[in-house]
Write a protein that holds these residues in place. Structure first.
Motif, PDB file in Angstrom:
ATOM      1  N   SER A 151       0.848  -1.194   0.000  1.00 52.18           N
ATOM      2  CA  SER A 151       0.000   0.000   0.000  1.00 52.18           C
ATOM      3  C   SER A 151       0.882   1.242   0.000  1.00 52.18           C
ATOM      4  N   THR A 152       0.269   2.365  -0.256  1.00 58.59           N
ATOM      5  CA  THR A 152       0.996   3.645  -0.260  1.00 58.59           C
ATOM      6  C   THR A 152       0.468   4.498   0.889  1.00 58.59           C
ATOM      7  N   GLY A 153       0.709   5.807   0.821  1.00 57.60           N
ATOM      8  CA  GLY A 153       0.278   6.697   1.898  1.00 57.60           C
ATOM      9  C   GLY A 153       1.339   6.755   2.977  1.00 57.60           C
TER      10      GLY A 153
ATOM     11  N   SER B 239       1.082   5.581   6.122  1.00 57.28           N
ATOM     12  CA  SER B 239       1.107   4.466   7.078  1.00 57.28           C
ATOM     13  C   SER B 239       2.273   3.487   6.907  1.00 57.28           C
TER      14      SER B 239
ATOM     15  N   LEU C  35      -2.258  -1.793  -4.079  1.00 59.78           N
ATOM     16  CA  LEU C  35      -3.707  -1.673  -3.968  1.00 59.78           C
ATOM     17  C   LEU C  35      -4.325  -0.780  -5.027  1.00 59.78           C
ATOM     18  N   ASP C  36      -3.644   0.326  -5.348  1.00 56.97           N
ATOM     19  CA  ASP C  36      -4.368   1.351  -6.105  1.00 56.97           C
ATOM     20  C   ASP C  36      -3.443   2.320  -6.829  1.00 56.97           C
TER      21      ASP C  36
ATOM     22  N   GLY D 299      -3.589   0.235   4.897  1.00 62.04           N
ATOM     23  CA  GLY D 299      -3.811   1.359   5.795  1.00 62.04           C
ATOM     24  C   GLY D 299      -5.315   1.533   5.873  1.00 62.04           C
ATOM     25  N   ILE D 300      -5.763   2.532   6.594  1.00 65.25           N
ATOM     26  CA  ILE D 300      -7.203   2.805   6.651  1.00 65.25           C
ATOM     27  C   ILE D 300      -7.410   4.314   6.561  1.00 65.25           C
TER      28      ILE D 300
ATOM     29  N   PHE E  46      -8.840   2.232  -2.254  1.00 62.51           N
ATOM     30  CA  PHE E  46      -9.672   3.431  -2.460  1.00 62.51           C
ATOM     31  C   PHE E  46     -11.142   3.019  -2.510  1.00 62.51           C
TER      32      PHE E  46
ATOM     33  N   ARG F 284      -2.204  17.122   0.800  1.00 59.42           N
ATOM     34  CA  ARG F 284      -0.900  17.507   1.344  1.00 59.42           C
ATOM     35  C   ARG F 284       0.262  17.059   0.439  1.00 59.42           C
TER      36      ARG F 284
HETATM   37  C1  F6R Z   1      -3.060   3.547  -0.114  1.00 61.91           C
HETATM   38  C2  F6R Z   1      -4.433   3.221   0.209  1.00 61.91           C
HETATM   39  C3  F6R Z   1      -5.227   3.980   1.211  1.00 61.91           C
HETATM   40  C4  F6R Z   1      -4.435   4.401   2.440  1.00 61.91           C
HETATM   41  C5  F6R Z   1      -5.306   5.219   3.386  1.00 61.91           C
HETATM   42  C6  F6R Z   1      -4.506   5.723   4.571  1.00 61.91           C
HETATM   43  O1  F6R Z   1      -2.534   2.674  -1.086  1.00 61.91           O
HETATM   44  O2  F6R Z   1      -4.944   2.340  -0.381  1.00 61.91           O
HETATM   45  O3  F6R Z   1      -6.327   3.201   1.608  1.00 61.91           O
HETATM   46  O4  F6R Z   1      -3.952   3.261   3.095  1.00 61.91           O
HETATM   47  O5  F6R Z   1      -5.837   6.314   2.707  1.00 61.91           O
HETATM   48  O6  F6R Z   1      -3.591   6.674   4.126  1.00 61.91           O
HETATM   49  P1  F6R Z   1      -2.424   7.186   5.074  1.00 61.91           P
HETATM   50  O7  F6R Z   1      -1.542   6.025   5.322  1.00 61.91           O
HETATM   51  O8  F6R Z   1      -1.713   8.255   4.285  1.00 61.91           O
HETATM   52  O9  F6R Z   1      -3.057   7.681   6.324  1.00 61.91           O
END
Ligand code: F6R
Length: 241
Positions: free
Chosen positions: A35-37, A39, A66-67, A131-132, A140, A166
């Motif tokens: 996953s990205t983001g 987390s 994931l996306d 992540g959530i 997504f 951000r």
């Molecule tokens: C990222 C993803 C999203 C993130 C979620 C949390 O690939 O699928 O579901 O895991 O938006 O984002 P962060 O980690 O930036 O709080």
């Protein structure tokens, strides 16, 4: 659902990285879902450090993300392909052609179908990192997404766009659509590790764990998965009963 609570982010990331590294050592051709983001960033940093110090071998590993944002190709600095290459993949000995991120440009219907087919031909995902979102999204898959969805194109909700602004010059630059694995695609993986830290995630964690299974809280479906572990810090866990 199993829950592990850590005093700080660093120990959480060390523990998640250890899980991934053990998975790769146990099964060198393991299929990782990434996953990205923000987390997973600390987890990826720990995996890179381990690879440099201990030489964990990723040459047979296959990854699926994931996306991806619609309209951004892999050279765009905010694309998830670019994020993955720079945050993790370029720093491991994994051939990039064994790493998969949904294609957000070109024929999207074909991109979704071929992504699903590729996951199947890889033998399915062994271990998926999640992540959530503060609204309970996974991948997504925003609130309201049907639980039986496979990889598809989805509209991002304004709160998700604002949350991700951000990383862009302004909210107006955040793509409005994404390609995401569906909820059913995620439910098919063998093992799930979900990372959440910080008080902003506490309400979503409470609803996911203690609330009803409902499509208005997509992550709540994970209550029905047979092998999910939540890696939380104390703030993210603070509203759990
Ligand atoms: C990222 C993803 C999203 C993130 C979620 C949390 O690939 O699928 O579901 O895991 O938006 O984002 P962060 O980690 O930036 O709080």
């Amino acid at each position: 659902m199993q829950i592990q609570i850590f005093q700080d982010e660093e120990s959480l990331h060390r523990a998640v990285a250890k899980e991934l590294i053990e998975a790769v050592k146990t099964k060198p051709n393991t299929v990782l879902g990434l996953s990205t983001g923000s987390s997973p960033l600390g987890t990826y940093a720990n995996m890179i450090k381990d690879h440099q110090v201990s030489g964990t071998d990723y040459s047979d590993v296959v990854t699926f993300n994931l996306d991806e944002y619609v309209g951004l190709d892999g050279t765009h600095s905010q694309s998830y392909r670019y994020f993955m290459n720079t945050s993790l993949l370029n720093h491991l000995n994994i051939p990039l052609n064994q790493t998969n991120v949904p294609n957000g440009t070109g024929d999207l219907k074909e991109a979704c179908e071929s992504y699903e087919a590729k996951i199947v031909s890889a033998g399915g995902i062994d271990l998926q990192l999640l992540g959530i979102g503060t609204n309970g999204h996974i991948g997504f898959n925003e609130p309201g997404t049907a639980f039986d969805t496979r990889t598809h194109v989805t509209q991002l909700l304004q709160e998700t766009i604002d949350g991700n602004a951000r990383f862009f010059d302004s909210a107006a630059d955040v793509p409005k659509e994404a390609v995401t694995m569906g909820i059913d695609t995620i439910m098919d993986v063998k093992k799930i590790i979900l990372i959440a830290y910080g008080s902003k995630k506490a309400a979503a964690i409470r609803e996911m764990v203690n609330g009803p299974v409902t499509d208005s809280m997509p992550a709540s479906i994970l209550q029905k998965h047979q092998d999910v572990t939540l890696f939380l810090d104390e703030e993210a866990a603070s509203l759990l009963k």
